[in-house]
Design a protein around this motif. Sequence first.
Motif, PDB file in Angstrom:
ATOM      1  N   SER A 411       0.843  -1.191   0.000  1.00  0.00           N
ATOM      2  CA  SER A 411       0.000   0.000   0.000  1.00  0.00           C
ATOM      3  C   SER A 411       0.880   1.244   0.000  1.00  0.00           C
ATOM      4  CB  SER A 411      -0.923   0.018   1.223  1.00  0.00           C
ATOM      5  OG  SER A 411      -0.187   0.070   2.436  1.00  0.00           O
ATOM      6  N   TYR A 412       0.234   2.372  -0.234  1.00  0.00           N
ATOM      7  CA  TYR A 412       0.850   3.687  -0.081  1.00  0.00           C
ATOM      8  C   TYR A 412      -0.005   4.497   0.887  1.00  0.00           C
ATOM      9  CZ  TYR A 412       3.590   2.893  -4.388  1.00  0.00           C
ATOM     10  OH  TYR A 412       4.444   2.414  -5.333  1.00  0.00           O
ATOM     11  N   VAL A 413       0.655   5.431   1.576  1.00  0.00           N
ATOM     12  CA  VAL A 413      -0.053   6.392   2.415  1.00  0.00           C
ATOM     13  C   VAL A 413       0.364   7.797   1.993  1.00  0.00           C
ATOM     14  CG1 VAL A 413      -0.491   7.253   4.742  1.00  0.00           C
ATOM     15  CG2 VAL A 413      -0.201   4.797   4.365  1.00  0.00           C
ATOM     16  N   ILE A 414      -0.619   8.633   1.754  1.00  0.00           N
ATOM     17  CA  ILE A 414      -0.388  10.058   1.515  1.00  0.00           C
ATOM     18  C   ILE A 414      -0.802  10.769   2.792  1.00  0.00           C
ATOM     19  CG2 ILE A 414      -0.958  12.046   0.072  1.00  0.00           C
ATOM     20  CD1 ILE A 414      -1.661  10.105  -2.168  1.00  0.00           C
ATOM     21  N   ASP A 511       2.607  -3.710   4.653  1.00  0.00           N
ATOM     22  CA  ASP A 511       1.475  -3.381   5.522  1.00  0.00           C
ATOM     23  C   ASP A 511       0.333  -2.761   4.742  1.00  0.00           C
ATOM     24  OD1 ASP A 511       3.065  -4.155   7.606  1.00  0.00           O
ATOM     25  OD2 ASP A 511       3.564  -2.118   8.266  1.00  0.00           O
ATOM     26  N   LEU A 512      -0.868  -3.129   5.137  1.00  0.00           N
ATOM     27  CA  LEU A 512      -2.064  -2.353   4.831  1.00  0.00           C
ATOM     28  C   LEU A 512      -2.538  -1.818   6.169  1.00  0.00           C
ATOM     29  CD1 LEU A 512      -4.300  -1.420   2.863  1.00  0.00           C
ATOM     30  CD2 LEU A 512      -5.570  -3.476   3.533  1.00  0.00           C
ATOM     31  N   PRO A 513      -2.615  -0.500   6.336  1.00  0.00           N
ATOM     32  CA  PRO A 513      -2.972   0.042   7.656  1.00  0.00           C
ATOM     33  C   PRO A 513      -4.239  -0.595   8.217  1.00  0.00           C
ATOM     34  CG  PRO A 513      -2.268   1.798   6.200  1.00  0.00           C
ATOM     35  CD  PRO A 513      -2.332   0.569   5.356  1.00  0.00           C
ATOM     36  N   ARG A 514      -4.157  -0.940   9.488  1.00  0.00           N
ATOM     37  CA  ARG A 514      -5.292  -1.545  10.180  1.00  0.00           C
ATOM     38  C   ARG A 514      -6.151  -0.431  10.779  1.00  0.00           C
ATOM     39  NH1 ARG A 514      -4.654  -6.961  11.046  1.00  0.00           N
ATOM     40  NH2 ARG A 514      -6.024  -6.909  12.885  1.00  0.00           N
ATOM     41  N   VAL A 515      -6.981   0.139   9.939  1.00  0.00           N
ATOM     42  CA  VAL A 515      -7.819   1.254  10.340  1.00  0.00           C
ATOM     43  C   VAL A 515      -9.022   1.252   9.410  1.00  0.00           C
ATOM     44  CG1 VAL A 515      -6.613   2.892   8.819  1.00  0.00           C
ATOM     45  CG2 VAL A 515      -7.850   3.744  10.805  1.00  0.00           C
ATOM     46  N   GLU A 516     -10.150   1.723   9.895  1.00  0.00           N
ATOM     47  CA  GLU A 516     -11.333   1.783   9.057  1.00  0.00           C
ATOM     48  C   GLU A 516     -11.130   2.842   7.980  1.00  0.00           C
ATOM     49  OE1 GLU A 516     -16.193   1.964   9.523  1.00  0.00           O
ATOM     50  OE2 GLU A 516     -14.903   1.813  11.286  1.00  0.00           O
ATOM     51  N   LEU A 517     -11.443   2.452   6.744  1.00  0.00           N
ATOM     52  CA  LEU A 517     -11.196   3.304   5.591  1.00  0.00           C
ATOM     53  C   LEU A 517     -12.499   3.607   4.866  1.00  0.00           C
ATOM     54  CD1 LEU A 517      -8.090   1.410   4.129  1.00  0.00           C
ATOM     55  CD2 LEU A 517      -8.045   3.529   5.463  1.00  0.00           C
ATOM     56  N   ASP A 518     -12.604   4.832   4.407  1.00  0.00           N
ATOM     57  CA  ASP A 518     -13.730   5.245   3.574  1.00  0.00           C
ATOM     58  C   ASP A 518     -13.235   5.486   2.161  1.00  0.00           C
ATOM     59  OD1 ASP A 518     -15.632   5.234   5.619  1.00  0.00           O
ATOM     60  OD2 ASP A 518     -15.174   7.302   6.194  1.00  0.00           O
ATOM     61  N   ARG A 519     -13.951   4.947   1.190  1.00  0.00           N
ATOM     62  CA  ARG A 519     -13.617   5.207  -0.218  1.00  0.00           C
ATOM     63  C   ARG A 519     -13.855   6.686  -0.526  1.00  0.00           C
ATOM     64  NH1 ARG A 519     -14.788   2.015  -4.920  1.00  0.00           N
ATOM     65  NH2 ARG A 519     -13.774   2.999  -6.707  1.00  0.00           N
TER      66      ARG A 519
END
Length: 808
Positions: A411-414, A511-519
Amino acid sequence: MLRRLAASTAAAVLLVTGGNAAAAHADALPSVPPTAPSIGDIAGYPRQATLPVWPDDPDDASIPIGVIPYDEIAPKLNALQASSDRVSARVAGTSSGGYDLYVVTVTAPESRAEAQQQERWKRLIEDDPVRARTDRRLLRDYKTPLFVNANIHGNEWEGTDAALRVIEEYATSTDPAVATLLKRNRLVFNITSNPDGRVAGTRANAAGYDLNRDLTIVSQPETNLIRELAVDVKPIITLDLHGYVSPTLLHPSTPPHNVNNEYDLFIKHALPNALGIEQGLKDLGYPETQSARIPFRDDEPGVWDDFPPIYVPSFSLLQSSIPYTIEAPLNPRGNLTAAEKLRRSGINTDVHEVAIKKSLEYIQTHRDQVIFDQAEVYRRGWAGEPLRDIPDGYVPGWGPEDDYRTEFPRSYVIPAGDRQHSAVAAARLVDLLLGSGGRVWEAERSFRAGGRTYPEGSYVIDLHQPKRGIVNSLLEPGADITDRVSDLYAGPAGWSQGLTWGATVDTLWSDLPRVELDRVYDGVVRGGLPDGRADHRLDIQDAADLRAVNDLLASGARVYRQADGSVVVPAESRRLVKAAVKEHRVTFTKAPKRWSGTLVDEIVVGYVGGVEARDTLADTGFTARQVTAATLAATLTDDVDVLLVASTLNPATLTAENKAALDAYLARGGGVVGLDSAGPAFSNAAGLLSVTANSGPGLASGVVNVVNSGGPITSGAIPHSFIAQPVWYTGLGAGVTVEQSYAADPLLAGWWSAGSPQGQDQAAGQAAIVRGTTAAGNGVVLIGTDPIWRLHAKGLQSQLGRALIWAG
């Protein structure tokens, strides 16, 4: 050695690639943003509209070639719509020069319910590819799409005429085979994707851009439409119709191949279809069409590659299409008789017609397989599988020289918040990813990943998604291909909007962050300003910051430049600052209690250069005026504060009047910012800064590592830059300050040879940006990287703007 294939052995094996179902994803549906039509709003076919008719233009450059002039296209399409329920035409946008852009769909009529079912299937192929490719009804009844993009280079006309010929034939034919074809296919035509150039007889559009270099920058309205069609239509095959290369040139291409492509799923179809088109050209019977040039088969690596995703075919390949550049063979331009021009354009039109019909034939012959393989690209993306190791001989001619692959991160994080270099740049990058068919999410709360803590609102890009290839191509640093090829069709050899667009982007390999994600469906930035009556500080790190500064200056606000290149606006101008925040979404912070700075006046830039200089200045909000060697006396007047030299200006060749105007400008302390090799050449000739400029090879391009020394130009700047023939400075004289240097290992991604006087090893540690003030008070900045090249490296625009403010 040329990579020759025997035509008799070149029928590529069509393999069904098995594998596990795509990993489940919480929001796999829908694949389209909420702004797209809901299934319930989709109408049946035909969807006909009366196209506005343009006035007759006797100067249309199409006329001498013997092809259809632009003003006759709308009447022809209107007539076909009136006579056939198979044709649907619409005005889908407006060109840079103001012409209508026509998109035509040709297919058998569909009821509203049938059209909605087609849309469900199209979305299902991307969202649930395993289910889609095993759906018997879909395999039987789905209308496989073909996309034809015609006339992207305005003076390569005949693709438009071939498209209109095919449309007319299929609209009016009583042949049962045509009726069956249209029941099983949708044909989507971008009739003339560059009407400006078609009418004017130019390769570029009215804004001056080669549109077939703009597909990942999308700076022009014409390419915005092409991207929209490539993403939405999901064509099995894409044809980009060009001229003129003899014999007819057909993709597939030579290496280097874009490292993000599922090339095994492409080449096994692309090569046999190219051979089928070649046979169709032979069957035309013309002496000029008895052979074709297929670069994959016939050329050395690098001669006609598909590496950068800036072209229509290379972008489409990353959309899971089988794309082709088709270069018709006979140039009808120039000093030819009218009869010869007509003969050549007629043959070229026949060539493009063959390409369209043979591609449709290929889709029908291999229907289940091409649907399966389009879905397989998406399945691999969802599952996060590595790219395939394609064995030598997979198709005739495939060898180690074709093996270009990348490793996908998880994954990427901005980031949001303080770790983000520019929130405006981050939102712009998100919009680019979404517009290119990617998927982006936003964290509902703070989280920890990769050893870092990220605040709520950070963007997350899960690379387990169907179009991971284009997403990763935009975000990853790229590959250093210097040692693999000695030639490229065209640059850039490295691009990385993740590194050059000014946003902070973190790579999470496992890693894929373990957090709730909204599209999310667009990049959002609100900007901000400090509470209370404090003075306002703006750290200029994006073009939006520069637009805000220039708006404030135009509004009469007092703006002070700080030693580090940031600006302070006193609290008395809070109302104007608030308006700038609302307009440009920039973020002001509280100025230090004790600050001092230089009062900045509204800056007028005279520029020597082309459309890139013009439009970069427009993007950054500067008042600009073009200056040429012939117009210096009229244009370099007292209100010009800084001269931007982005192309050749030699003081020694000026007329006496223009030389006097230049001398007067420099004598009054006018500033100078010079780019590439033109800037230091002017500086040396005018006796400004004492430096020696060194240029890399013309082919050298890509993403480089840089070291910023701080100061008014590069304080806080990103640690990467973009080059297209780099320049570096040695032999620095007294009073020359280095603001940026090439790192010890300069090239991060792209092509730049070493071990020669032009090599990257010679540039290592040398100056990339320098500044100084002359005895006459001229502020001079020389920039050896490329902040304006095709409007590409948006993260460098702030450095150019800071240089203009400092020098002006």
